[in-house]
Motif scaffolding. Sequence first.
Motif, PDB file in Angstrom:
ATOM      1  N   CYS A   6      93.095  52.572  15.581  1.00  0.00           N
ATOM      2  CA  CYS A   6      93.794  51.538  16.332  1.00  0.00           C
ATOM      3  C   CYS A   6      94.444  50.589  15.328  1.00  0.00           C
ATOM      4  O   CYS A   6      93.842  50.234  14.316  1.00  0.00           O
ATOM      5  CB  CYS A   6      92.809  50.765  17.212  1.00  0.00           C
ATOM      6  SG  CYS A   6      93.523  49.309  18.020  1.00  0.00           S
ATOM      7  N   CYS A  11      90.753  44.573  16.025  1.00  0.00           N
ATOM      8  CA  CYS A  11      89.988  45.580  16.778  1.00  0.00           C
ATOM      9  C   CYS A  11      88.503  45.551  16.399  1.00  0.00           C
ATOM     10  O   CYS A  11      87.624  45.574  17.261  1.00  0.00           O
ATOM     11  CB  CYS A  11      90.567  46.970  16.536  1.00  0.00           C
ATOM     12  SG  CYS A  11      89.907  48.256  17.614  1.00  0.00           S
ATOM     13  N   ARG A  19      82.090  50.359  18.983  1.00  0.00           N
ATOM     14  CA  ARG A  19      82.626  49.960  17.682  1.00  0.00           C
ATOM     15  C   ARG A  19      81.525  49.738  16.643  1.00  0.00           C
ATOM     16  O   ARG A  19      81.805  49.639  15.456  1.00  0.00           O
ATOM     17  CB  ARG A  19      83.443  48.669  17.813  1.00  0.00           C
ATOM     18  CG  ARG A  19      84.779  48.830  18.521  1.00  0.00           C
ATOM     19  CD  ARG A  19      85.447  47.468  18.635  1.00  0.00           C
ATOM     20  NE  ARG A  19      86.821  47.513  19.117  1.00  0.00           N
ATOM     21  CZ  ARG A  19      87.194  47.226  20.358  1.00  0.00           C
ATOM     22  NH1 ARG A  19      86.297  46.903  21.260  1.00  0.00           N
ATOM     23  NH2 ARG A  19      88.464  47.259  20.696  1.00  0.00           N
ATOM     24  N   CYS A  45      94.147  50.849  21.003  1.00  0.00           N
ATOM     25  CA  CYS A  45      93.088  51.299  21.901  1.00  0.00           C
ATOM     26  C   CYS A  45      93.058  50.495  23.189  1.00  0.00           C
ATOM     27  O   CYS A  45      92.443  50.913  24.154  1.00  0.00           O
ATOM     28  CB  CYS A  45      91.733  51.226  21.196  1.00  0.00           C
ATOM     29  SG  CYS A  45      91.095  49.560  20.975  1.00  0.00           S
ATOM     30  N   CYS A  49      94.315  44.761  21.863  1.00  0.00           N
ATOM     31  CA  CYS A  49      94.678  45.071  20.481  1.00  0.00           C
ATOM     32  C   CYS A  49      96.198  45.086  20.311  1.00  0.00           C
ATOM     33  O   CYS A  49      96.725  44.644  19.295  1.00  0.00           O
ATOM     34  CB  CYS A  49      94.056  46.397  20.064  1.00  0.00           C
ATOM     35  SG  CYS A  49      92.283  46.247  19.709  1.00  0.00           S
TER      36      CYS A  49
HETATM   37 ZN   LIG Z   1      91.732  48.422  19.070  1.00  0.00          ZN
END
Ligand SMILES: [Zn+2]
Length: 125
Positions: A6, A11, A19, A45, A49
């Motif tokens: 991403c 992010c 994550r 994503c 973002c």
């Molecule tokens: Zn992202």
Amino acid sequence: MTLKYCQGPKCHTYHTKDRLKGIKGSKTYQTRRKSSMYYGTGNFCSMNCYNDWAETFIDRAIDHFGRTTGPKHLTEDKAWTKRYRWDYERHNGQAQHYYLNTITKEERPLTESQYDDSTYTLNER
Ligand SMILES: [Zn+2]
């Protein structure tokens, strides 16, 4: 299948389970990496973002690729749009397809197959 990161600059700062990676004691929140992403032509994503990127980089991107500094013009010869309407009295409940010039308001008849054909246009290129 290639995995892409991403491009959102923040992010990795969003605290979601997916994550959080790594082994116990050295876990980190990481930029999402996926085979396909749905936002910003597959570069982000999430809308979040995408918006983070825009807030951070959009002025530089616009200056790089050319800022619009005056109005652009859509002229009559390119102002044709495909439309349809339901006219129960004249067309027995059939959809009536037509071209409308949004500047001159001129209408021209259009068949349904011309309406559906994305390559068919009255607009000059
Ligand atoms: Zn992202």
